[in-house]
Design a protein around this motif. Structure first.
Motif, PDB file in Angstrom:
ATOM      1  N   ALA A 288     -28.757  79.426  87.318  1.00  0.00           N
ATOM      2  CA  ALA A 288     -29.450  80.624  86.827  1.00  0.00           C
ATOM      3  C   ALA A 288     -29.752  80.507  85.335  1.00  0.00           C
ATOM      4  O   ALA A 288     -30.834  80.897  84.880  1.00  0.00           O
ATOM      5  N   VAL A 289     -28.815  79.952  84.570  1.00  0.00           N
ATOM      6  CA  VAL A 289     -29.060  79.758  83.134  1.00  0.00           C
ATOM      7  C   VAL A 289     -30.155  78.724  82.924  1.00  0.00           C
ATOM      8  O   VAL A 289     -31.026  78.894  82.064  1.00  0.00           O
ATOM      9  N   ILE A 290     -30.155  77.668  83.713  1.00  0.00           N
ATOM     10  CA  ILE A 290     -31.206  76.650  83.602  1.00  0.00           C
ATOM     11  C   ILE A 290     -32.568  77.260  83.943  1.00  0.00           C
ATOM     12  O   ILE A 290     -33.564  76.988  83.270  1.00  0.00           O
ATOM     13  N   GLU A 291     -32.618  78.094  84.970  1.00  0.00           N
ATOM     14  CA  GLU A 291     -33.884  78.766  85.307  1.00  0.00           C
ATOM     15  C   GLU A 291     -34.331  79.682  84.174  1.00  0.00           C
ATOM     16  O   GLU A 291     -35.524  79.784  83.885  1.00  0.00           O
ATOM     17  N   GLU A 292     -33.383  80.341  83.520  1.00  0.00           N
ATOM     18  CA  GLU A 292     -33.701  81.177  82.356  1.00  0.00           C
ATOM     19  C   GLU A 292     -34.298  80.326  81.234  1.00  0.00           C
ATOM     20  O   GLU A 292     -35.272  80.718  80.589  1.00  0.00           O
ATOM     21  N   ALA A 293     -33.708  79.146  80.999  1.00  0.00           N
ATOM     22  CA  ALA A 293     -34.216  78.235  79.965  1.00  0.00           C
ATOM     23  C   ALA A 293     -35.622  77.751  80.325  1.00  0.00           C
ATOM     24  O   ALA A 293     -36.493  77.653  79.457  1.00  0.00           O
ATOM     25  N   ARG A 294     -35.845  77.446  81.601  1.00  0.00           N
ATOM     26  CA  ARG A 294     -37.190  77.033  82.039  1.00  0.00           C
ATOM     27  C   ARG A 294     -38.202  78.152  81.803  1.00  0.00           C
ATOM     28  O   ARG A 294     -39.300  77.909  81.318  1.00  0.00           O
ATOM     29  N   ALA A 295     -37.823  79.357  82.189  1.00  0.00           N
ATOM     30  CA  ALA A 295     -38.719  80.508  82.024  1.00  0.00           C
ATOM     31  C   ALA A 295     -39.019  80.767  80.551  1.00  0.00           C
ATOM     32  O   ALA A 295     -40.126  81.199  80.205  1.00  0.00           O
ATOM     33  N   ALA A 296     -38.048  80.471  79.685  1.00  0.00           N
ATOM     34  CA  ALA A 296     -38.233  80.656  78.241  1.00  0.00           C
ATOM     35  C   ALA A 296     -39.022  79.506  77.623  1.00  0.00           C
ATOM     36  O   ALA A 296     -39.378  79.552  76.443  1.00  0.00           O
TER      37      ALA A 296
ATOM     38  N   GLY B 195     -19.674  63.880  83.357  1.00  0.00           N
ATOM     39  CA  GLY B 195     -19.949  65.313  83.319  1.00  0.00           C
ATOM     40  C   GLY B 195     -21.411  65.663  83.415  1.00  0.00           C
ATOM     41  O   GLY B 195     -22.213  64.949  84.006  1.00  0.00           O
ATOM     42  N   GLY B 196     -21.743  66.799  82.818  1.00  0.00           N
ATOM     43  CA  GLY B 196     -23.095  67.313  82.891  1.00  0.00           C
ATOM     44  C   GLY B 196     -23.687  67.538  81.521  1.00  0.00           C
ATOM     45  O   GLY B 196     -22.965  67.644  80.528  1.00  0.00           O
ATOM     46  N   PHE B 197     -25.010  67.621  81.478  1.00  0.00           N
ATOM     47  CA  PHE B 197     -25.684  67.818  80.203  1.00  0.00           C
ATOM     48  C   PHE B 197     -27.004  68.541  80.405  1.00  0.00           C
ATOM     49  O   PHE B 197     -27.569  68.545  81.500  1.00  0.00           O
ATOM     50  N   THR B 198     -27.458  69.150  79.344  1.00  0.00           N
ATOM     51  CA  THR B 198     -28.762  69.799  79.309  1.00  0.00           C
ATOM     52  C   THR B 198     -29.385  69.492  77.964  1.00  0.00           C
ATOM     53  O   THR B 198     -28.700  69.523  76.940  1.00  0.00           O
ATOM     54  N   VAL B 199     -30.668  69.189  77.951  1.00  0.00           N
ATOM     55  CA  VAL B 199     -31.411  69.014  76.705  1.00  0.00           C
ATOM     56  C   VAL B 199     -32.391  70.177  76.609  1.00  0.00           C
ATOM     57  O   VAL B 199     -33.183  70.405  77.525  1.00  0.00           O
ATOM     58  N   LEU B 200     -32.297  70.909  75.508  1.00  0.00           N
ATOM     59  CA  LEU B 200     -33.194  72.036  75.244  1.00  0.00           C
ATOM     60  C   LEU B 200     -33.928  71.790  73.935  1.00  0.00           C
ATOM     61  O   LEU B 200     -33.389  71.158  73.017  1.00  0.00           O
ATOM     62  N   GLU B 201     -35.140  72.307  73.824  1.00  0.00           N
ATOM     63  CA  GLU B 201     -35.916  72.216  72.591  1.00  0.00           C
ATOM     64  C   GLU B 201     -36.019  73.619  72.015  1.00  0.00           C
ATOM     65  O   GLU B 201     -36.610  74.510  72.640  1.00  0.00           O
ATOM     66  N   LEU B 202     -35.411  73.790  70.830  1.00  0.00           N
ATOM     67  CA  LEU B 202     -35.223  75.129  70.270  1.00  0.00           C
ATOM     68  C   LEU B 202     -35.606  75.184  68.791  1.00  0.00           C
ATOM     69  O   LEU B 202     -35.552  74.169  68.094  1.00  0.00           O
TER      70      LEU B 202
ATOM     71  N   ARG C 175     -30.583  75.976  65.120  1.00  0.00           N
ATOM     72  CA  ARG C 175     -29.228  75.682  65.596  1.00  0.00           C
ATOM     73  C   ARG C 175     -28.574  76.951  66.137  1.00  0.00           C
ATOM     74  O   ARG C 175     -27.808  76.899  67.102  1.00  0.00           O
ATOM     75  N   GLU C 176     -28.870  78.079  65.539  1.00  0.00           N
ATOM     76  CA  GLU C 176     -28.326  79.349  66.017  1.00  0.00           C
ATOM     77  C   GLU C 176     -28.759  79.608  67.467  1.00  0.00           C
ATOM     78  O   GLU C 176     -27.973  80.063  68.291  1.00  0.00           O
ATOM     79  N   ASP C 177     -30.031  79.312  67.769  1.00  0.00           N
ATOM     80  CA  ASP C 177     -30.509  79.444  69.146  1.00  0.00           C
ATOM     81  C   ASP C 177     -29.770  78.470  70.059  1.00  0.00           C
ATOM     82  O   ASP C 177     -29.420  78.810  71.189  1.00  0.00           O
ATOM     83  N   ALA C 178     -29.527  77.252  69.572  1.00  0.00           N
ATOM     84  CA  ALA C 178     -28.812  76.248  70.362  1.00  0.00           C
ATOM     85  C   ALA C 178     -27.388  76.712  70.662  1.00  0.00           C
ATOM     86  O   ALA C 178     -26.897  76.540  71.787  1.00  0.00           O
ATOM     87  N   VAL C 179     -26.730  77.302  69.675  1.00  0.00           N
ATOM     88  CA  VAL C 179     -25.372  77.819  69.881  1.00  0.00           C
ATOM     89  C   VAL C 179     -25.391  78.919  70.942  1.00  0.00           C
ATOM     90  O   VAL C 179     -24.514  78.975  71.812  1.00  0.00           O
ATOM     91  N   GLU C 180     -26.394  79.783  70.910  1.00  0.00           N
ATOM     92  CA  GLU C 180     -26.488  80.858  71.895  1.00  0.00           C
ATOM     93  C   GLU C 180     -26.697  80.303  73.313  1.00  0.00           C
ATOM     94  O   GLU C 180     -26.067  80.767  74.265  1.00  0.00           O
ATOM     95  N   TRP C 181     -27.572  79.305  73.465  1.00  0.00           N
ATOM     96  CA  TRP C 181     -27.774  78.688  74.777  1.00  0.00           C
ATOM     97  C   TRP C 181     -26.509  77.961  75.225  1.00  0.00           C
ATOM     98  O   TRP C 181     -26.154  78.005  76.405  1.00  0.00           O
ATOM     99  N   ALA C 182     -25.817  77.282  74.314  1.00  0.00           N
ATOM    100  CA  ALA C 182     -24.562  76.605  74.665  1.00  0.00           C
ATOM    101  C   ALA C 182     -23.528  77.631  75.124  1.00  0.00           C
ATOM    102  O   ALA C 182     -22.767  77.378  76.066  1.00  0.00           O
TER     103      ALA C 182
END
Length: 146
Positions: A63-71, A107-114, A117-124
């Motif tokens: 669900a979080v990944i889908e939120e990131a895709r939608a964003a 483990g697992g990983f996600t790469v986001l383009e933001l 850094r504050e946005d990255a912390v929020e997504w993390a």
């Protein structure tokens, strides 16, 4: 309909220069905010779940990944196939089962383009809450070719 003005053909707001060869269309001017790619990850040992919890956590993480895709910030993600042994490939093409010391990756990983850094912390934080485990956050160096 295209109109010619001073050697430039225009179709709405897209200027086109008359040059030999194929027609080239220039995109309209856009002001883009600089974006940075971030790696959000966890080692497989950090994910401690019961069999009953796993499908719930999986659904929450997706669900979080889908939120990131939608964003529009999702780049790539997944889990490392730990049952497949890594290999080291040399510049000459030779392949070795010996990998660099200390380079174990699980483990697992996600790469986001933001944008920050504050946005990255929020997504993390969102991913950590969904996965029920802390996430490591790393910033990729800027590369204009990527």
């Amino acid at each position: 309909m295209m109109k010619k003005s001073g050697g430039v053909y225009t179709d709405h707001s897209f200027p086109v220069r008359a040059l030999p060869g194929p027609l080239v269309v220039a995109a309209p001017t856009m002001h883009l905010q600089a974006m940075t790619k971030y790696l959000i990850s966890f080692p497989s040992d950090a994910l401690v779940l019961t069999d009953a919890e796993f499908p719930i956590v999986s659904a929450d993480a997706h669900a979080v990944i889908e939120e990131a895709r939608a964003a529009g910030v999702y780049v790539f993600g997944g889990g490392i196939a730990e049952q497949v042994a890594p290999v080291l490939v040399s510049a000459d093409g030779s392949v070795s089962a010996e990998i660099y010391p200390g380079s174990e990756l699980t483990g697992g990983f996600t790469v986001l383009e933001l944008p920050s850094r504050e946005d990255a912390v929020e997504w993390a934080r969102k991913i950590a809450a969904a996965c029920r485990c802390a996430q490591e956050l790393r910033e990729f160096m800027y590369d204009p070719a990527s």
